[in-house]
Every structure is written in C-alpha cells, then in structure tokens.
Write a protein that holds these residues in place. Structure first.
Motif, PDB file in Angstrom:
ATOM      1  N   GLU A   1       0.619   0.258   0.216  1.00  0.00           N
ATOM      2  CA  GLU A   1       1.789  -0.030   1.213  1.00  0.00           C
ATOM      3  C   GLU A   1       1.988  -1.422   1.319  1.00  0.00           C
ATOM      4  O   GLU A   1       3.317  -2.035   1.459  1.00  0.00           O
TER       5      GLU A   1
ATOM      6  N   ASP B   1      -2.314   0.682   4.040  1.00  0.00           N
ATOM      7  CA  ASP B   1      -3.120   0.668   2.888  1.00  0.00           C
ATOM      8  C   ASP B   1      -2.641  -0.495   1.908  1.00  0.00           C
ATOM      9  O   ASP B   1      -1.513  -1.002   1.955  1.00  0.00           O
ATOM     10  N   GLU B   2      -3.392  -0.670   0.819  1.00  0.00           N
ATOM     11  CA  GLU B   2      -2.928  -1.921   0.017  1.00  0.00           C
ATOM     12  C   GLU B   2      -1.972  -1.655  -0.748  1.00  0.00           C
ATOM     13  O   GLU B   2      -1.198  -2.483  -1.171  1.00  0.00           O
TER      14      GLU B   2
ATOM     15  N   LEU C   1      -8.805  -6.675   3.646  1.00  0.00           N
ATOM     16  CA  LEU C   1      -8.981  -5.522   2.967  1.00  0.00           C
ATOM     17  C   LEU C   1     -10.169  -5.900   1.930  1.00  0.00           C
ATOM     18  O   LEU C   1     -10.790  -5.099   1.490  1.00  0.00           O
TER      19      LEU C   1
END
Length: 93
Positions: free
Chosen positions: A5, A2-3, A49
């Motif tokens: 991480e 995810d962003e 993303l």
C-alpha cells in the motif's frame, strides 16, 4: 498500511507530481510541498518496516486529509488515464 500500500501510494503521488510538472500545472507550490511531505512520511514508514527507523521518528503527514489536494490528485490521474500517459518511476517508488 502495509508495504504494498505504501509503494502504491508513493507511485500515485510521484506520478501526479511528474504530470503536474511536465504537462498541466494543477497543484500550487504549497500543495506540492504537502504532497512531498506525505512522500517523506511514507518513506519513513518503509524505513520503519525495514527496521531502519524507530516508530517515534516516523512522520505521518497525509495529503488524503486535505480534500482539495486529494481532489486535484484524482483529477490529475484521470487526465493521465484519459491521455494514456506513462511515466517512469524511480527504483525507490
């Protein structure tokens, strides 16, 4: 990933490169290239993303796949923590 991480990994890699440049050369030129290739791939992931890049255009090189480089990165961060060093990160990282 995810962003959060991705951002965390980018900071980890960027800080290791800063330390390696300023204090103690542990990474070879080729290893630094691999680290920067991973950073490029992570930026691609962020762009994906945010809808700025198609999935097929995302690079996926990961230094974590190289045990030798990853051990050096861990050693660099151990040195950073041991010496209580702090680095400024760019706004993108």
């Amino acid at each position: 990933m995810d962003e959060n991480e991705i951002q965390s990994r980018l900071l980890y890699l960027h800080t290791a490169l800063q330390y390696d440049t300023q204090y103690n050369k542990k990474l070879t030129l080729v290893e630094r290239i691999f680290v920067n290739q991973e950073r490029g791939g992570l930026f691609d992931c962020l762009n994906y993303l945010h809808g700025e890049l198609d999935r097929d255009d995302v690079r996926t090189q990961l230094v974590e796949q190289s045990e030798i480089i990853n051990k050096k990165l861990n050693k660099i961060h151990a040195d950073i923590n041991k010496n209580n060093l702090h680095f400024e990160s760019s706004k993108n990282e």
